[in-house]
Design an enzyme around this catalytic site. Structure first.
Site, PDB file in Angstrom:
ATOM      1  N   HIS A 197      13.738   8.178  14.017  1.00 20.33           N
ATOM      2  CA  HIS A 197      13.901   7.745  14.607  1.00 20.33           C
ATOM      3  C   HIS A 197      13.355   7.654  16.550  1.00 20.33           C
ATOM      4  CE1 HIS A 197      14.820   3.351  12.204  1.00 20.33           C
ATOM      5  NE2 HIS A 197      13.238   4.043  12.261  1.00 20.33           N
ATOM      6  N   GLU A 441     -12.672   7.471  -1.720  1.00 22.40           N
ATOM      7  CA  GLU A 441     -11.583   8.598  -1.548  1.00 22.40           C
ATOM      8  C   GLU A 441     -11.733   9.621  -2.435  1.00 22.40           C
ATOM      9  OE1 GLU A 441      -7.968   6.947  -0.550  1.00 22.40           O
ATOM     10  OE2 GLU A 441      -8.137   6.203  -2.410  1.00 22.40           O
ATOM     11  N   ASP A 465      -7.749  11.282   0.935  1.00 20.38           N
ATOM     12  CA  ASP A 465      -8.050  12.143  -0.012  1.00 20.38           C
ATOM     13  C   ASP A 465      -9.538  12.270  -0.648  1.00 20.38           C
ATOM     14  OD1 ASP A 465      -4.939  11.459  -2.026  1.00 20.38           O
ATOM     15  OD2 ASP A 465      -5.730  10.081  -1.208  1.00 20.38           O
ATOM     16  N   CYS A 512     -10.704   5.293   7.742  1.00 18.59           N
ATOM     17  CA  CYS A 512      -9.568   4.646   7.632  1.00 18.59           C
ATOM     18  C   CYS A 512      -8.408   6.154   7.396  1.00 18.59           C
ATOM     19  CB  CYS A 512      -8.531   3.454   6.723  1.00 18.59           C
ATOM     20  SG  CYS A 512      -8.910   4.054   4.866  1.00 18.59           S
TER      21      CYS A 512
HETATM   22  C1  PEP Z   1      -6.830   7.885   2.519  1.00 22.40           C
HETATM   23  O1  PEP Z   1      -6.519   8.474   1.520  1.00 22.40           O
HETATM   24  O2  PEP Z   1      -7.322   8.936   3.726  1.00 22.40           O
HETATM   25  C2  PEP Z   1      -6.031   6.958   3.553  1.00 22.40           C
HETATM   26  C3  PEP Z   1      -6.232   6.336   4.287  1.00 22.40           C
HETATM   27  O3  PEP Z   1      -5.482   6.825   2.174  1.00 22.40           O
HETATM   28  P1  PEP Z   1      -3.655   7.593   1.862  1.00 22.40           P
HETATM   29  O4  PEP Z   1      -3.547   8.346   2.980  1.00 22.40           O
HETATM   30  O5  PEP Z   1      -2.535   6.363   1.977  1.00 22.40           O
HETATM   31  O6  PEP Z   1      -3.781   8.262   0.358  1.00 22.40           O
HETATM   32 MG    MG Z   2      -5.882   7.750  -0.462  1.00 17.08          MG
END
Ligand code: PEP
Ligand code: MG
Length: 583
Positions: A197, A441, A465, A512
């Site tokens: 934190h 992914e 991933d 993402c």
């Molecule tokens: C990813 O794999 O890029 C992703 C956004 O999922 P996580 O990091 O939660 O596996």
């Molecule tokens: Mg992922």
């Protein structure tokens, strides 16, 4: 030559100043046995300490200026709640009575047992919450022993620490707020990690900070001139004139960049050539929505729901999901929310909910994400019901993790249909046409993305991933970290393929993974055709700045060259050129 200490840089920025060592010796606690007639008085002494500690925290909370980011006040509020929790307000009282012992000893017993529970947890984020427990216990202990925190004894208006660099064993969120009032230049702590934190707070308050510098107080002398670099995690003593000049320059650059970035919060996210780019947030919990609003992001592109499942012994029920989603929708006030269904397995484990995942040798290749949910529908059905219900209240879409084959999409769609019939049968309101998307992914998903695009409403590229599986590099293994290369032609080809296919099927494609939140790759991704980014809120203004400065027509040649280049050194040169294109 002066000292050079390395730690974990948790809050960017350069500070130059005098070291101020904060000595707060550990309070030694010994057991005292009390005669029966003194037990009630001891209980009252403990309860008084709790009240005093509460007042201290309240007055710190009251001193936070309105302009501070909301999470600053939330940290103090959370500590107040913890202080009132039975684990501190009742359990030690019980121990005093049962063992007829002193309050300090009772508190120490209670603290040890809470820490044992936390340390047995698997989730790193929750493990670091042990810091909070320690901070509260220390606050009570110091209040009990009248060995008050020197920070709290020092009225904040006294500015004798102004411009200093604080070196401490650890700092609580309350300490951090007080220190900021005192105008310190930065801090270094011996304990703590990226997720503590104190680290999060330092970032919110914009204080350069380094944590995890073991024995820092032994190596730094009080009053010594120091330079700290909160990006590199570097603490430097007795710097040469040349070194000082270098860091002063870096500090000027950093401050001017930060000032300019803040001016962009309200600026629409449009490239220099006029193309609008969708910039959204990755969130893990409701708290992140405030950070999202503060950086002007337009919605949530990825809500990781794993937190709802970790560190509990039962499957979260429909109402738990629904309450959380409703609250998020309320806070988002009309901005879109992409809820990813739970992605348990691999590095996100819960041994109670998924004991069968623990034993496997290769969890990243085992029953993970959508696979695990399709094997154990009880895990996902309450979540699906809650999402469909919550979707009546705002723009919500569902995102499926770890898709490897289109059959998984079909199975999940069947499950959604049966959930809808159930809700209908029960006369419960829900939204019929919630949009369904899939994470890209896994290489097989990217290679056959046309099959997925034909059955889904949108795609989101999860590069964390995608890189792991394409390059066979465990994302959690430091020893192969050097092979984790977002610029690998294999990865870039799969990204491009996904973006092109999305265009062909007229469905939105977002990214993402962490790559989307790294400004080094923004131009390349724009060049590859990406028009929607979902990033951690803290990264978004830097990404926006690159987008605003980019003309898409300039990117084509170098993007193509990077895609075709086999040598990684040459690719690095090319991406540097792409990023240095005149604005
Ligand atoms: C990813 O794999 O890029 C992703 C956004 O999922 P996580 O990091 O939660 O596996
Ligand atoms: Mg992922």
């Amino acid at each position: 030559m002066g000292i050079q200490l390395n730690g974990i840089g948790v809050s960017k920025g350069i500070a130059l100043g005098k070291a101020h060592i904060l000595h707060r010796d550990d309070i030694e606690v010994v057991k005292e046995e009390l005669p029966a007639h003194k037990v009630n008085a001891e209980v009252q002494r403990y309860q008084r300490a709790i009240r005093d500690a509460k007042h201290q925290l309240q007055s710190i909370g009251d001193s936070i200026p309105e302009t501070a980011p909301t999470e600053v006040g939330e940290f103090i509020a959370t500590h107040l709640l913890m202080l009132e929790d039975a684990m501190f307000s009742e359990a030690p009282v019980r121990i005093i009575r049962e063992q007829a012992c002193n309050a300090e000893w009772a508190l120490r017993q209670q603290l040890d047992s809470i820490i044992r529970v936390f340390e047995s947890m698997e989730d790193d984020y929750l493990k670091t919450r042990v810091d909070d427990i320690n901070h509260i216990a220390q606050l009570i202990l110091r209040t009990l022993t009248k060995n008050n925190n020197p920070l709290i004894q020092t009225p904040p208006e006294i500015d004798h620490w102004q411009g200093d660099i604080i070196i401490a064993d650890d700092l609580s969120p309350a300490d951090t707020v007080l220190l900021q009032h005192m105008g310190i230049a930065g801090f270094v702590t011996e304990s703590g990690g990226q997720l503590s934190h104190t680290a999060i707070l330092a970032r919110s308050l914009g204080i350069p900070a380094i944590v995890g510098v073991h024995q820092a107080r032994r190596y730094v002398a009080d009053g010594e001139r120091l330079i700290i670099d909160g990006e590199l995690g570097l603490t430097l003593g007795q710097a040469t004139r040349q070194e000082t000049g270098h860091f002063l320059k870096k500090q000027r650059r950093f401050l001017s960049k930060r000032r300019k970035l803040k001016l962009l919060i309200e600026t629409p996210c449009i490239t220099a050539c006029g193309e609008p780019i969708n910039l959204q947030a990755n969130i893990d919990s409701e708290n992140d929505i405030d950070a999202m609003h503060q950086t002007g992001l337009s919605g949530v592109g990825l809500y990781r729901t794993e937190f709802l499942y970790l560190n509990r012994e039962d499957v979260p029920d429909e109402e738990t999901h629904y309450t959380v989603y409703r609250q998020l929708i309320r806070k988002l006030a009309g901005a879109p929310l992409t809820i990813r269904t739970v992605d348990l397995g691999a590095d996100k484990l819960n041994k109670h909910l998924a004991p069968d995942l623990i034993a496997h040798h290769n969890p990243a290749l085992g029953l993970r994400g959508i696979r695990y949910c399709l094997h154990n529908p009880r895990l996902i059905i309450p979540q699906l019901r809650a999402i469909l219900r919550a979707a009546c209240h705002g723009p919500v879409q569902i995102l499926l993790p770890m898709i490897t084959h289109v059959s998984e999409v079909h199975e999940l769609k069947n499950l959604i249909e049966s959930v809808k019939s159930e809700l209908k049968g029960e006369n419960i309101a829900f939204k019929e046409d919630v949009r369904l998307g899939g994470m890209i992914e896994v290489p097989s998903a990217a290679l056959t993305v046309q099959h997925l695009a034909a059955h889904l409403d949108f795609l989101s590229i999860g590069t964390n991933d995608l890189i792991q599986y394409t390059l066979a590099v465990d994302r959690t293994d430091d020893t192969v970290d050097y092979l984790f290369d977002p610029l690998s032609p294999a990865v870039l080809t799969l990204i491009k393929r996904t973006i092109d296919t999305g265009k062909k099927y007229n469905i939105p494609v977002s990214m993402c993974g962490e790559m989307a939140g790294n400004p080094r790759y923004t131009r390349l991704l724009l060049g590859l055709g990406l028009r929607a980014f979902s990033t951690p809120p803290r990264a978004s203004l830097e990404i926006k700045k690159v987008i605003l400065d980019t003309s898409l027509e300039d990117l084509e040649f170098l993007t193509q060259a990077i895609l075709e280049e086999g040598s990684s050194t040459a690719r690095t040169v090319l991406i540097n050129s792409l990023n240095n294109l005149s604005e």
